[in-house]
Design an enzyme around this catalytic site. Structure first.
Site, PDB file in Angstrom:
ATOM      1  N   TYR A 216       0.834  -1.206   0.000  1.00 45.01           N
ATOM      2  CA  TYR A 216       0.000   0.000   0.000  1.00 45.01           C
ATOM      3  C   TYR A 216       0.864   1.249   0.000  1.00 45.01           C
ATOM      4  CZ  TYR A 216       1.188   0.409   4.941  1.00 45.01           C
ATOM      5  OH  TYR A 216       1.884   0.534   6.117  1.00 45.01           O
ATOM      6  N   PHE A 227       1.965   9.596   3.846  1.00 42.91           N
ATOM      7  CA  PHE A 227       2.146   9.418   5.282  1.00 42.91           C
ATOM      8  C   PHE A 227       2.641   8.020   5.638  1.00 42.91           C
ATOM      9  CE2 PHE A 227      -2.340   8.729   4.285  1.00 42.91           C
ATOM     10  CZ  PHE A 227      -2.566   7.454   4.789  1.00 42.91           C
ATOM     11  N   ILE A 247      -8.386   0.251   9.633  1.00 42.52           N
ATOM     12  CA  ILE A 247      -9.483   1.209   9.538  1.00 42.52           C
ATOM     13  C   ILE A 247     -10.647   0.605   8.739  1.00 42.52           C
ATOM     14  CG2 ILE A 247      -7.996   3.234   9.791  1.00 42.52           C
ATOM     15  CD1 ILE A 247      -8.058   3.567   6.762  1.00 42.52           C
ATOM     16  N   TYR A 273      -9.450   7.529  10.147  1.00 40.13           N
ATOM     17  CA  TYR A 273      -9.034   7.739  11.536  1.00 40.13           C
ATOM     18  C   TYR A 273      -9.959   8.690  12.279  1.00 40.13           C
ATOM     19  CZ  TYR A 273      -4.851   5.136  10.394  1.00 40.13           C
ATOM     20  OH  TYR A 273      -3.991   4.138  10.008  1.00 40.13           O
ATOM     21  N   PHE A 290      -5.453   5.548  -0.706  1.00 40.49           N
ATOM     22  CA  PHE A 290      -4.513   4.438  -0.658  1.00 40.49           C
ATOM     23  C   PHE A 290      -4.442   3.755  -2.027  1.00 40.49           C
ATOM     24  CE2 PHE A 290      -5.487   4.669   3.873  1.00 40.49           C
ATOM     25  CZ  PHE A 290      -4.251   4.423   4.470  1.00 40.49           C
TER      26      PHE A 290
END
Length: 296
Positions: A216, A227, A247, A273, A290
């Site tokens: 990913y 990130f 998640i 999140y 993603f």
């Protein structure tokens, strides 16, 4: 699946026999067990490493299956001062077994009070269904670990070489989404999860309960800042779909894919999140993107 059926059958036979067999075997710690021999001759000596697959059940509910995760367990047969009573029992039984043997170990939860078994849990019995796969002396074990480490490092190097290629693709995909030109190529689920299938795999459909293995690359939808990504670590990420280990957007998104697929998930913060985010890398109320590859 076939192996699980066999284990459940073995467990059922064992439970039935316990009701009638006055000579049932007990570990030194007082747990019922049965060893089902496979006719092997390779037994373990003190200090050897015993590899095994284990399927753990809490009453009738599966808690863990190493065959599903693809990762064998291993125990060295030597005194372990801080070992708990279950590990002690496994050591005792593995020392009595040969390669190929199956073991059923029954552990009543009322014997686990000192291990901090969750208060209020109604589970009465833990069962460990074990199959011995390999026995190695210490020198052979160290050689095996060294070889596997070298293979893993070589594989990681190949994976990391793809990072510039993946970064470029993610950047182009981000521009494509931000431009509004993606149009009908973006699909949306009732929850608000959006996704693009770049390449549909030819493998099996992923479903809740499956162990997903993925690469990913995650960026913030607001500005495209990366990130986290698995390519820089050179290692795939594994999780069980639908088990709450990731998640919500991942649990839902991976269940839309087949093995071999390449896709982009556009995840609203409610499925990511949440309002709090995950500081410092993911600000509050951050929608996420993603890019995901699921190996065949």
């Amino acid at each position: 699946m076939k192996f699980q059926v066999i284990l459940f059958s073995v467990l059922a036979i064992f439970l039935a026999s316990c009701a009638t067999d006055s000579s049932e075997k007990m570990t030194e710690g007082g747990f019922k067990y049965k060893i089902i021999p496979d006719g092997g001759t390779q037994a373990a000596n003190d200090g050897d490493y015993v590899f095994f697959h284990v399927n753990m059940m809490a009453d009738n509910n599966e808690q863990f299956n190493s065959r599903t995760s693809g990762q064998e367990s291993v125990i060295q047969l030597k005194p372990q001062p801080n070992a708990n009573i279950i590990t002690d029992a496994m050591q005792e039984l593995l020392a009595l077994s040969t390669v190929g043997d199956s073991i059923v170990l029954m552990v009543p939860t009322d014997s686990l009070k000192n291990l901090g078994f969750p208060p209020g849990d109604t589970t009465k019995l833990l069962s460990y269904n074990i199959r011995v796969t390999e026995i190695l002396d210490e020198a052979s074990y160290n050689e095996k670990i060294s070889t596997e480490q070298a293979e893993a490092e070589a594989k990681a190097a190949i994976v990391m070489e793809r990072l510039p290629e993946v970064e470029a693709f993610v950047a182009e995909t981000y521009k494509y989404i931000a431009s509004g030109k993606a149009g009908d190529n973006i699909q949306e689920t009732p929850s608000g999860l959006k996704y693009i299938i770049h390449e549909e795999g030819s493998g099996e459909q992923l479903n809740a309960g499956d162990i997903a293995t993925v690469h990913y690359y995650g960026i913030l939808k607001s500005n495209g800042t990366m990130f986290d990504n698995s390519w820089r670590r050179g290692q795939e990420f594994q999780f069980q779909i639908g088990a709450g280990q990731v998640i919500k957007g991942w649990d839902e998104g991976l269940a839309l894919l087949k093995k071999g697929s390449k896709a982009t998930l556009i995840i609203p913060y409610e499925l990511g999140y949440g309002a709090a985010g995950n500081p410092p890398t993911i600000p509050a109320e951050s929608d996420l993107i993603f890019y995901i590859e699921v190996p065949q």
